[in-house]
Write an enzyme that holds these catalytic residues in place. Structure first.
Site, PDB file in Angstrom:
ATOM      1  N   LYS A  17      -4.523 -14.461  -2.062  1.00 20.24           N
ATOM      2  CA  LYS A  17      -4.291 -13.058  -1.667  1.00 20.24           C
ATOM      3  C   LYS A  17      -3.857 -12.227  -2.874  1.00 20.24           C
ATOM      4  O   LYS A  17      -4.352 -11.113  -3.082  1.00 20.24           O
ATOM      5  CB  LYS A  17      -3.232 -13.000  -0.553  1.00 20.24           C
ATOM      6  CG  LYS A  17      -2.650 -11.614  -0.325  1.00 20.24           C
ATOM      7  CD  LYS A  17      -3.171 -10.869   0.876  1.00 20.24           C
ATOM      8  CE  LYS A  17      -2.953  -9.369   0.773  1.00 20.24           C
ATOM      9  NZ  LYS A  17      -2.059  -8.753   1.708  1.00 20.24           N
ATOM     10  N   ASP A  36      -4.768 -11.863   4.470  1.00 18.56           N
ATOM     11  CA  ASP A  36      -3.524 -12.467   4.951  1.00 18.56           C
ATOM     12  C   ASP A  36      -3.556 -12.398   6.477  1.00 18.56           C
ATOM     13  O   ASP A  36      -4.583 -12.039   7.054  1.00 18.56           O
ATOM     14  CB  ASP A  36      -2.286 -11.762   4.370  1.00 18.56           C
ATOM     15  CG  ASP A  36      -2.205 -10.296   4.760  1.00 18.56           C
ATOM     16  OD1 ASP A  36      -3.017  -9.848   5.602  1.00 18.56           O
ATOM     17  OD2 ASP A  36      -1.342  -9.578   4.234  1.00 18.56           O
TER      18      ASP A  36
HETATM   19  N1  LIG Z   1      -5.269  -2.239   0.576  1.00 16.04           N
HETATM   20  C1  LIG Z   1      -4.449  -3.284   0.620  1.00 16.04           C
HETATM   21  N2  LIG Z   1      -3.239  -3.172   0.064  1.00 16.04           N
HETATM   22  C2  LIG Z   1      -2.431  -4.229   0.129  1.00 16.04           C
HETATM   23  N3  LIG Z   1      -1.192  -4.408  -0.332  1.00 16.04           N
HETATM   24  C3  LIG Z   1      -0.829  -5.636  -0.011  1.00 16.04           C
HETATM   25  O1  LIG Z   1       0.346  -6.186  -0.305  1.00 16.04           O
HETATM   26  N4  LIG Z   1      -1.793  -6.260   0.632  1.00 16.04           N
HETATM   27  C4  LIG Z   1      -2.811  -5.406   0.736  1.00 16.04           C
HETATM   28  C5  LIG Z   1      -4.091  -5.482   1.307  1.00 16.04           C
HETATM   29  O2  LIG Z   1      -4.503  -6.507   1.871  1.00 16.04           O
HETATM   30  N5  LIG Z   1      -4.868  -4.391   1.214  1.00 16.04           N
END
Ligand SMILES: Nc1nc2[nH]c(O)nc2c(=O)[nH]1
Length: 415
Positions: A306, A325
């Protein structure tokens, strides 16, 4: 089904150089004055000195970051609420809407310094951006080494070469729900951050909540050169690898980084050992295909799938990187691959989720993921019509206090 329409990435004409604006030189770094700085958005910065009778006494919270002594942070210097002369970027609200771009989990380094106004460092320049009354975004450099190169760096950081309107038209044709969300959440743009800056931020983000991530990122940032203070927030250039290598694991642990201290130290060391140079190595990942870039990032301590996907999407031009996630998986099982609802989020399922995004939205799928991710944030859910909420939306929502799923352990599926 994937849209057959071709995604045209409009190359914008670079606007003509702006008139020179006043650059406020940074104050040389001085040792920090012990003080509790109370940050208010639209009012003056108040330095709350202990035992001061002129101010309401504030009992310092026993919070990890409240009383953190930030190195390299002199007292506030830039006048508060000064009338700034905004230079227009000629980017409409549908191309860049600041509240849907800056405080939505891509970067933890920018601060809100006024209504529809955000401030941050781009390289060694300190800039504020504001959504103007006509929808356009204006910028103001509080400090810039050269106005012309600072403007170019800003345009690059904002990814202005990519037209959000063109891209969203294609996504909307492929997905009616996307089209509806896009009507409410226009202008949520993917930034093109500095790779080192992005990497360290997302290592801090692993299994963490937004408030703590911001505290950690502020701590790391404060090791860099001081650029100025706006509305009570001190801004710094992101520290170089060399500067980062001078911090010990013990110092980071003492500052509250927990096990992430080891990851940051390990990643800095691993980058320093790259024959071509760590910064150059990170930059070289921009030229590789997505899987190779992810593989490269995944060799660094603290970088799981991730985190790697976030760094790839937000800094390495890997526009179809899909951070997965539990939240994203739930979005996918609700709207893209309902047949996987109820399964466990294993690495194989993570790949299925990423593939589902890719086949629906194509080579800019990461930008589509960003809008869908933002639509699940509590701040946005509050402004979306009710028909966008789902029964399990609350469960699926990444919140201020909730941990992000950016864990290395995602590798073995335990998000
Ligand atoms: N666009 C997103 N921003 C995120 N910040 C984070 O911590 N996870 C993500 C994500 O999955 N997409």
């Amino acid at each position: 089904m994937q849209s057959r329409r071709t995604l045209v990435i409009m190359k914008r004409q670079r606007p003509t150089p702006p008139p020179p604006t006043k650059a406020i030189p940074p104050t040389p770094s001085t040792p920090p004055t012990p003080q509790i700085i109370h940050k208010t958005l639209h009012s003056k910065t108040i330095n709350l000195k202990p035992n001061s009778h002129s101010f309401r006494k504030v009992k310092p919270k026993r919070d990890l970051f409240t009383n953190l002594k930030l190195p390299n942070t002199p007292p506030p210097t830039i006048p508060i609420s000064q009338e700034l002369k905004w230079v227009p970027l000629n980017l409409g609200k549908s191309e860049l809407y600041l509240p849907l771009t800056f405080p939505t989990g891509q970067t933890f380094r920018w601060k809100q310094t006024g209504p529809l106004q955000y401030t941050g460092a781009v390289g060694s320049n300190l800039v504020s951006l504001k959504q103007l009354d006509n929808g356009d975004v204006g910028y103001y450099f509080h400090y810039a080494t050269s106005e012309a190169s600072a403007r170019l760096a800003l345009l690059d950081f904002l990814n202005v070469g990519i037209s959000l309107n063109d891209m969203w038209e294609v996504f909307s044709a492929a997905d009616s729900r996307f089209a509806e969300l896009a009507r409410h959440l226009g202008g949520s743009r993917v930034l093109r951050q500095d790779p080192l800056e992005c990497l360290i931020q997302f290592i801090c983000s692993s299994n963490n909540n937004i408030r703590r991530i911001t505290g950690m990122v502020d701590f790391v940032s404060s090791l860099g050169n001081y650029l100025g203070t706006v509305e009570g927030f001190a801004f710094h250039e992101f520290p170089s690898l060399d500067r980062l290598s001078q911090v010990s694991e013990a110092e980071l642990r003492e500052a509250g980084f927990g096990y992430r201290a080891k990851y940051i130290i390990g990643t800095v060391r691993a980058l320093q050992s790259k024959p071509m140079g760590g910064v150059e190595w990170l930059a070289s990942l921009r030229e590789l295909d997505l899987q190779k870039a992810i593989d490269g990032l995944s060799t660094l301590p603290g970088v799981g799938p991730k985190v790697a996907a976030c760094v790839a999407l937000f800094s390495l031009d890997q526009h179809h990187a899909i951070p997965v996630d539990t939240h994203v998986w739930q979005i996918a099982t609700r709207y893209l691959i309902p047949e996987l609802a109820g399964t466990r989020l294993t690495p194989k399922v993570c790949n299925r989720v990423a593939d589902a995004f890719l086949s629906k939205y194509g080579k800019y799928a990461g930008w589509a993921q960003t809008l869908l991710f933002i639509a699940e944030l509590p701040s946005q859910k509050a402004i979306l019509p009710l028909n966008f909420s789902t029964a399990d939306a609350k469960k699926a929502t990444p919140s201020e206090n909730e941990e992000t799923g950016n864990a290395k352990s995602n590798k073995d599926g335990s998000a």
